[in-house]
Write an enzyme that holds these catalytic residues in place. Structure first.
Site, PDB file in Angstrom:
ATOM      1  N   TYR A  57      11.897  -0.033  -3.177  1.00 22.29           N
ATOM      2  CA  TYR A  57      12.038  -0.799  -1.938  1.00 22.29           C
ATOM      3  C   TYR A  57      13.082  -1.890  -2.181  1.00 22.29           C
ATOM      4  O   TYR A  57      12.822  -2.885  -2.862  1.00 22.29           O
ATOM      5  CB  TYR A  57      10.712  -1.428  -1.499  1.00 22.29           C
ATOM      6  CG  TYR A  57       9.673  -0.439  -0.996  1.00 22.29           C
ATOM      7  CD1 TYR A  57       9.972   0.915  -0.810  1.00 22.29           C
ATOM      8  CD2 TYR A  57       8.384  -0.854  -0.683  1.00 22.29           C
ATOM      9  CE1 TYR A  57       9.022   1.810  -0.345  1.00 22.29           C
ATOM     10  CE2 TYR A  57       7.432   0.038  -0.209  1.00 22.29           C
ATOM     11  CZ  TYR A  57       7.755   1.365  -0.053  1.00 22.29           C
ATOM     12  OH  TYR A  57       6.804   2.259   0.406  1.00 22.29           O
ATOM     13  N   GLY A 278       3.285  -3.180   7.320  1.00 21.12           N
ATOM     14  CA  GLY A 278       4.402  -4.007   6.882  1.00 21.12           C
ATOM     15  C   GLY A 278       4.425  -5.262   7.728  1.00 21.12           C
ATOM     16  O   GLY A 278       3.959  -5.259   8.871  1.00 21.12           O
TER      17      GLY A 278
HETATM   18  N1  LIG Z   1       4.310   6.182   0.642  1.00 17.42           N
HETATM   19  C1  LIG Z   1       5.352   6.272   1.449  1.00 17.42           C
HETATM   20  O1  LIG Z   1       6.138   7.228   1.401  1.00 17.42           O
HETATM   21  C2  LIG Z   1       5.573   5.183   2.460  1.00 17.42           C
HETATM   22  C3  LIG Z   1       6.473   5.367   3.526  1.00 17.42           C
HETATM   23  C4  LIG Z   1       6.640   4.340   4.440  1.00 17.42           C
HETATM   24  C5  LIG Z   1       5.926   3.155   4.285  1.00 17.42           C
HETATM   25  N2  LIG Z   1       5.076   2.994   3.213  1.00 17.42           N
HETATM   26  C6  LIG Z   1       4.326   1.730   2.999  1.00 17.42           C
HETATM   27  O2  LIG Z   1       3.581   1.481   4.181  1.00 17.42           O
HETATM   28  C7  LIG Z   1       3.919   0.183   4.665  1.00 17.42           C
HETATM   29  C8  LIG Z   1       3.808   0.173   6.175  1.00 17.42           C
HETATM   30  O3  LIG Z   1       4.808   0.968   6.772  1.00 17.42           O
HETATM   31  P1  LIG Z   1       6.023   0.311   7.552  1.00 17.42           P
HETATM   32  O4  LIG Z   1       6.169  -1.080   7.093  1.00 17.42           O
HETATM   33  O5  LIG Z   1       7.185   1.214   7.414  1.00 17.42           O
HETATM   34  O6  LIG Z   1       5.550   0.412   9.082  1.00 17.42           O
HETATM   35  P2  LIG Z   1       4.403  -0.308   9.927  1.00 17.42           P
HETATM   36  O7  LIG Z   1       3.446  -0.995   9.073  1.00 17.42           O
HETATM   37  O8  LIG Z   1       3.891   0.710  10.870  1.00 17.42           O
HETATM   38  O9  LIG Z   1       5.276  -1.363  10.796  1.00 17.42           O
HETATM   39  C9  LIG Z   1       5.803  -2.483  10.160  1.00 17.42           C
HETATM   40  C10 LIG Z   1       6.694  -3.236  11.121  1.00 17.42           C
HETATM   41  O10 LIG Z   1       5.961  -3.583  12.302  1.00 17.42           O
HETATM   42  C11 LIG Z   1       6.329  -4.872  12.752  1.00 17.42           C
HETATM   43  N3  LIG Z   1       5.113  -5.711  12.767  1.00 17.42           N
HETATM   44  C12 LIG Z   1       4.104  -5.750  11.855  1.00 17.42           C
HETATM   45  N4  LIG Z   1       3.144  -6.601  12.235  1.00 17.42           N
HETATM   46  C13 LIG Z   1       3.556  -7.121  13.412  1.00 17.42           C
HETATM   47  C14 LIG Z   1       3.004  -8.058  14.314  1.00 17.42           C
HETATM   48  N5  LIG Z   1       1.809  -8.596  14.086  1.00 17.42           N
HETATM   49  N6  LIG Z   1       3.701  -8.365  15.434  1.00 17.42           N
HETATM   50  C15 LIG Z   1       4.906  -7.788  15.696  1.00 17.42           C
HETATM   51  N7  LIG Z   1       5.490  -6.893  14.877  1.00 17.42           N
HETATM   52  C16 LIG Z   1       4.817  -6.563  13.746  1.00 17.42           C
HETATM   53  C17 LIG Z   1       7.380  -5.414  11.785  1.00 17.42           C
HETATM   54  O11 LIG Z   1       8.633  -5.086  12.367  1.00 17.42           O
HETATM   55  P3  LIG Z   1       9.891  -6.103  12.434  1.00 17.42           P
HETATM   56  O12 LIG Z   1      10.732  -5.682  11.269  1.00 17.42           O
HETATM   57  O13 LIG Z   1      10.519  -5.778  13.752  1.00 17.42           O
HETATM   58  O14 LIG Z   1       9.379  -7.498  12.316  1.00 17.42           O
HETATM   59  C18 LIG Z   1       7.153  -4.575  10.547  1.00 17.42           C
HETATM   60  O15 LIG Z   1       8.312  -4.411   9.772  1.00 17.42           O
HETATM   61  C19 LIG Z   1       5.334  -0.071   4.125  1.00 17.42           C
HETATM   62  O16 LIG Z   1       5.686  -1.445   4.178  1.00 17.42           O
HETATM   63  C20 LIG Z   1       5.198   0.493   2.751  1.00 17.42           C
HETATM   64  O17 LIG Z   1       4.536  -0.415   1.893  1.00 17.42           O
HETATM   65  C21 LIG Z   1       4.883   3.997   2.337  1.00 17.42           C
END
Ligand SMILES: NC(=O)c1ccc[n+]([C@@H]2O[C@H](COP(=O)([O-])OP(=O)(O)OC[C@H]3O[C@@H](n4cnc5c(N)ncnc54)[C@H](OP(=O)(O)O)[C@@H]3O)[C@@H](O)[C@H]2O)c1
Length: 372
Positions: A57, A278
């Site tokens: 990351y 995230g």
């Molecule tokens: N194992 C794998 O292959 C894999 C793949 C993907 C992700 N992951 C892990 O899973 C985690 C979660 O996935 P993700 O971060 O991609 O997507 P997510 O958790 O579905 O969405 C995260 C995004 O949502 C927004 N957000 C979060 N809380 C919020 C709130 N309270 N109000 C408004 N917006 C909010 C933020 O966007 P803004 O940037 O617009 O603020 C943030 O960057 C990752 O961080 C990573 O650690 C793992």
């Protein structure tokens, strides 16, 4: 905050954790160092003890920032990182779960995190070229050396998980799961429950859609991967936002925000151990943490299920991806994708072809472009 045991490990993880892909800064919009540190620190203040990251990351940046943010508070946090995804000087990621790559990867993660141990070391994606026994052996030696406490997996569907479990036990599997990406419900979740494998839900907010603050006018910053996903454009985005509006009225009835409803729903589903949303600011963490304190009543879960069943949402989830190399280990035809993934490809796929890849399952479905 509610805490649950992860698989059959001794780790008790907060049901809402923190995902740090965005803090790494190469997939989402850039987050300043100051904001990233404040985000992680607020996380720990609120009793969220489970921080998910990966060596790749931001090519190590997320691990370095986490290490800085938790200095002096190491015992308050369970660090889950991932490996098997080394990158080169040009920034090309590879999938390599050989014993040498995993052993070097753990040492490099420990240095960046500024810690002597990793609580959960996850194999980021299956490596179809390395026998699982080789990776398992390396992980066992790392456990004996005290460098990792537990091993977990990520992106292992039933067939791969079954093959891995034949070689060794594992405490967890990290998979995509949210209102619209429910593929794991059919087979994987029941299988994991049966085998005592904890399930960590990633992208629980569908990359922000279910946080309720994305609109058709939202312009993603340069480099933000959401800009290139069909899910964030045109009809699919409008459909998703119509669903968000209907869910939002249910959330309001219960005094929750959209993000809180989405996260509470994910962690209330049978077989899910925790979610790792995230977050890019302390305020987002504060909002999301509430979901770990509010379980959803059975009648609300039923109302949500009915609403989801009644709402048609177009969910395109394939993106074009270039195949940079073809390999044929043990008679299997594998395509090495431009992002490093190694996935089975149809027999007529050649290097240089552009194929459609499903961002949830990693499967390559069809050929869309001429080889060059
Ligand atoms: N194992 C794998 O292959 C894999 C793949 C993907 C992700 N992951 C892990 O899973 C985690 C979660 O996935 P993700 O971060 O991609 O997507 P997510 O958790 O579905 O969405 C995260 C995004 O949502 C927004 N957000 C979060 N809380 C919020 C709130 N309270 N109000 C408004 N917006 C909010 C933020 O966007 P803004 O940037 O617009 O603020 C943030 O960057 C990752 O961080 C990573 O650690 C793992």
């Amino acid at each position: 905050m509610e805490y649950r045991r992860l698989g059959d490990s001794e780790l008790r993880v907060s049901v809402v954790g923190l995902g740090t892909l965005a803090l790494g800064g190469r997939s989402y919009r850039a987050v300043s160092e100051e904001m990233a540190l404040a985000t992680v620190q607020r996380t720990v203040d609120l009793g969220i003890n489970f921080i998910d990251t990966s060596d790749n990351y931001g090519f190590g940046r997320a691990e370095v920032l986490i290490g800085q943010a938790i200095r002096g508070r190491r015992d308050d946090v369970l660090i889950a990182t991932k490996g098997g995804t080394p990158w080169d000087k040009e920034g090309r990621t590879a999938i390599d779960c050989s014993a040498a790559a995993i052993t070097e990867g753990v040492d490099a993660s420990l240095r960046r995190l500024g810690t002597d141990w990793i609580d959960l070391y996850q194999i980021h994606v299956p490596d179809p070229e390395t026998p699982y026994e080789e990776t398992v052996g390396a992980l066992e030696r790392l456990k004996e050396a005290g460098k990792i406490r537990y091993a977990g997996l990520s992106n292992f569907w039933v067939e791969e998980l079954d093959a891995w479990l034949a070689a060794d036990g594992v405490v967890s599997n990290q998979m995509p799961y949210n209102f619209l990406h429910r593929d794991i419900e059919a087979e994987l979740l029941p299988y994991c429950r049966q085998r005592s494998v904890g399930v960590i839900a990633y992208t629980p907010l569908l990359m922000g859609v279910f946080a309720g603050r994305i609109s058709p006018e939202t312009v993603f910053a340069e480099g933000d991967h959401r800009a290139s996903y069909p899910q964030f454009q045109g009809r699919p985005l409008r459909d998703s936002l119509a669903l968000v509006a209907r869910l939002q009225s249910l959330a309001a009835d219960t005094g929750l925000t959209m993000a809180q409803l989405a996260l509470s729903w994910v962690v209330s589903r049978p077989g899910i151990t925790c979610a790792i949303p995230g977050a890019t600011s302390p305020e987002q963490v504060e909002e999301n943490a509430v979901a770990g304190e509010r379980s959803l009543a059975a009648d609300l879960m039923e109302r949500i299920d009915r609403l989801l069943a009644d709402t048609q949402v177009e969910t395109p989830r394939t993106i074009p991806m270039k195949v940079v190399e073809i390999k044929e280990p043990a008679g299997r035809r594998l395509g090495i994708m431009e992002i490093g993934l190694k996935v089975p490809v149809p027999s007529d796929t050649r290097a240089g072809d552009v194929v459609e890849m499903d961002i949830v399952t990693g499967q390559v479905s069809e050929w869309v472009g001429e080889a060059n």
